[in-house]
Design a protein around this motif. Sequence first.
Motif, short mmCIF file in Angstrom:
data_model
loop_
_atom_site.label_atom_id
_atom_site.label_comp_id
_atom_site.label_asym_id
_atom_site.label_seq_id
_atom_site.Cartn_x
_atom_site.Cartn_y
_atom_site.Cartn_z
N ALA A 350 0.82 -1.21 0.00
CA ALA A 350 0.00 0.00 0.00
C ALA A 350 0.86 1.26 0.00
O ALA A 350 0.56 2.23 -0.69
N ILE A 351 1.93 1.25 0.78
CA ILE A 351 2.85 2.39 0.81
C ILE A 351 3.50 2.55 -0.56
O ILE A 351 3.61 3.67 -1.10
N ALA A 352 3.89 1.44 -1.16
CA ALA A 352 4.56 1.47 -2.46
C ALA A 352 3.65 1.98 -3.57
O ALA A 352 4.11 2.57 -4.55
N ASN A 353 2.33 1.78 -3.42
CA ASN A 353 1.36 2.10 -4.47
C ASN A 353 0.62 3.40 -4.18
O ASN A 353 -0.59 3.50 -4.42
N ASP A 354 1.33 4.39 -3.65
CA ASP A 354 0.75 5.71 -3.39
C ASP A 354 -0.45 5.66 -2.45
O ASP A 354 -1.39 6.45 -2.58
N GLY A 355 -0.42 4.72 -1.52
CA GLY A 355 -1.48 4.64 -0.53
C GLY A 355 -2.66 3.80 -0.94
O GLY A 355 -3.62 3.64 -0.18
N VAL A 356 -2.63 3.22 -2.15
CA VAL A 356 -3.74 2.38 -2.63
C VAL A 356 -3.41 0.91 -2.39
O VAL A 356 -2.40 0.41 -2.88
N LEU A 357 -4.27 0.25 -1.64
CA LEU A 357 -4.09 -1.18 -1.35
C LEU A 357 -4.88 -1.99 -2.34
O LEU A 357 -6.11 -1.86 -2.44
N MET A 358 -4.20 -2.85 -3.11
CA MET A 358 -4.85 -3.71 -4.08
C MET A 358 -5.16 -5.07 -3.44
O MET A 358 -4.43 -5.54 -2.58
N ARG A 359 -6.23 -5.69 -3.90
CA ARG A 359 -6.61 -7.00 -3.37
C ARG A 359 -5.62 -8.07 -3.84
O ARG A 359 -5.40 -8.22 -5.05
N PRO A 360 -5.00 -8.81 -2.93
CA PRO A 360 -4.06 -9.87 -3.33
C PRO A 360 -4.78 -10.97 -4.11
O PRO A 360 -5.93 -11.30 -3.82
N PHE A 435 11.20 -8.87 8.15
CA PHE A 435 11.59 -7.76 7.28
C PHE A 435 10.52 -7.59 6.21
O PHE A 435 10.03 -8.58 5.65
N THR A 436 10.15 -6.34 5.97
CA THR A 436 9.22 -6.03 4.89
C THR A 436 9.78 -4.87 4.09
O THR A 436 10.42 -3.98 4.65
N SER A 437 9.55 -4.90 2.77
CA SER A 437 10.21 -3.92 1.92
C SER A 437 9.54 -3.84 0.56
O SER A 437 8.66 -4.65 0.23
N PHE A 438 9.98 -2.86 -0.23
CA PHE A 438 9.59 -2.80 -1.64
C PHE A 438 10.70 -2.14 -2.44
O PHE A 438 11.53 -1.41 -1.90
N ALA A 439 10.70 -2.42 -3.75
CA ALA A 439 11.75 -1.90 -4.63
C ALA A 439 11.27 -1.96 -6.08
O ALA A 439 10.43 -2.80 -6.42
N PRO A 440 11.84 -1.12 -6.94
CA PRO A 440 12.59 0.10 -6.62
C PRO A 440 11.68 1.10 -5.88
O PRO A 440 10.48 1.15 -6.18
N ALA A 441 12.24 1.87 -5.01
CA ALA A 441 11.44 2.75 -4.17
C ALA A 441 10.67 3.79 -4.98
O ALA A 441 9.56 4.19 -4.61
N ASN A 442 11.26 4.23 -6.11
CA ASN A 442 10.61 5.28 -6.91
C ASN A 442 9.60 4.74 -7.92
O ASN A 442 8.77 5.49 -8.43
N ASP A 443 9.64 3.46 -8.23
CA ASP A 443 8.70 2.84 -9.16
C ASP A 443 8.59 1.35 -8.83
O ASP A 443 9.09 0.49 -9.55
N PRO A 444 7.91 1.03 -7.74
CA PRO A 444 7.97 -0.33 -7.17
C PRO A 444 7.44 -1.43 -8.09
O PRO A 444 6.39 -1.29 -8.71
#
Length: 482
Positions: A350-360, A435-444
Amino acid sequence: MNTPIRRLGVVISVMFLSLLISTTWVQFVSAGSLNAQPTNSRTLYKEYGADRGPIKVDGQAVAESKQVKDEYKYLRTYPGGALYAPVTGFYSITYGTTGLEATENSLLSGTADQLFYRRLSDLLTGREPSGATVELTLNAKAQKAAWNALGNRKGAVVALDPKTGAVLAMVSRPSYDPDRLASHDGAAVKKARTSLLEDSSDPLINRAIGGDLYAPGSTFKLVVAAAALENGYSVDSQLDGPASLDLPQTTKNLSNDEPGNCGPGDKVSLADALKISCNTAFAKLGMDLGASTVRGEAEKFGFGQKLSVPLAVTPSSFPAELNEPQLAQSSIGQYDVRVTPLQVAMISAAIANDGVLMRPNLISKVLTSDAKVVEQPSPERLNQVFSSSVANDLTSMMELVVQSGTGTRAQISGVDVAGKTGTAQHPGQSPDAWFTSFAPANDPEVAVAVVVENGGGLGDAAYGGTLAAPIAKQVMEAVMDR
């Protein structure tokens, strides 16, 4: 003379009528229940004698049916083995179906309403009926990377595409060999299942989405940080970060993992508190925000919500009733906060997607045996958790964690990585490393969550940054082809 004949005629008529009624009852009224009897071998042979469709990952079957020379005609086999078993489940003549074999059974068996015209065509043309092919969203490279990196340690890894919700990896260890449960040798199947049920490591549980849920440890600080940013705080807001926090209503204090305070004069910015994972700052912040605010933020991320991916996901939970000390503990991911690794991956996604949480979602598309698309799920928005500006602030804070904070072992050359470590304590046990993360930070392209149970063999020396972060790094690299 006529009277006895008439009586005999009546008796014979009654007998014929009784026979007619009984056969009609069996053939029409009771047919469904009789067919459903588990002891009805004819029904079993019909069901297990059908050409069941495969489950595929990147075009390769991880579950498929092969012709055999016995009364069932087909044997379900699992080329994906233990690597995919928590996802595929098994198809057993003795114990039924689990996993995707259960949730997608009507499609795989060819009995789904969507396949009606295909069945009709098979009937008219004389073709052998066959089930549909279910293609998954899983990335084979990412799945293998997660499996290998987790090794023989207990735990789970989930990777998501933040923009679509597609599940790119779902690994749970220990796992099992589904071929042993799909065998047509009933005695061998019973022995294998008994062995698995008696195994204290619970290999039949998909830890990524269920079982005994985990305390998230400091990964939950992302939820508290999000609540703060939505309620008047900024990345530069100064928080109280003493070496030990005096908790109200109790004589016990809360301390940091590393001895000492979190900044000069017992003050620390919100960004730096996340970077170094300051317990006292986030415990105090949680109490200042209040239980309803923190709980509400968790619910926006999906806590308490029933999900189907289409595997059933056990809802993550934030405690309903909390006093101040309990709220302080909950704000650092302890006390009775419980999560699945999927939920933690959803936080990062959700953080990676500009605050939008998509359904898994695990299903990419469903095809007939002649490659015609039956279903192709579209990405679905689950919730707008917060604004893009809040997402940008959280991203910059998480980048600091990886650049110079507790998560430096997740660094990838040439790629900006955003992450958060977690170390969840358990009385009498070694901590779980997160650990939780996403990448690339600018375009995940990928969001990941990793949990390693009970220190992964390192005991109390295990930390999320040292044990779980390198695993997440390998999964992110696999997705990005690094």
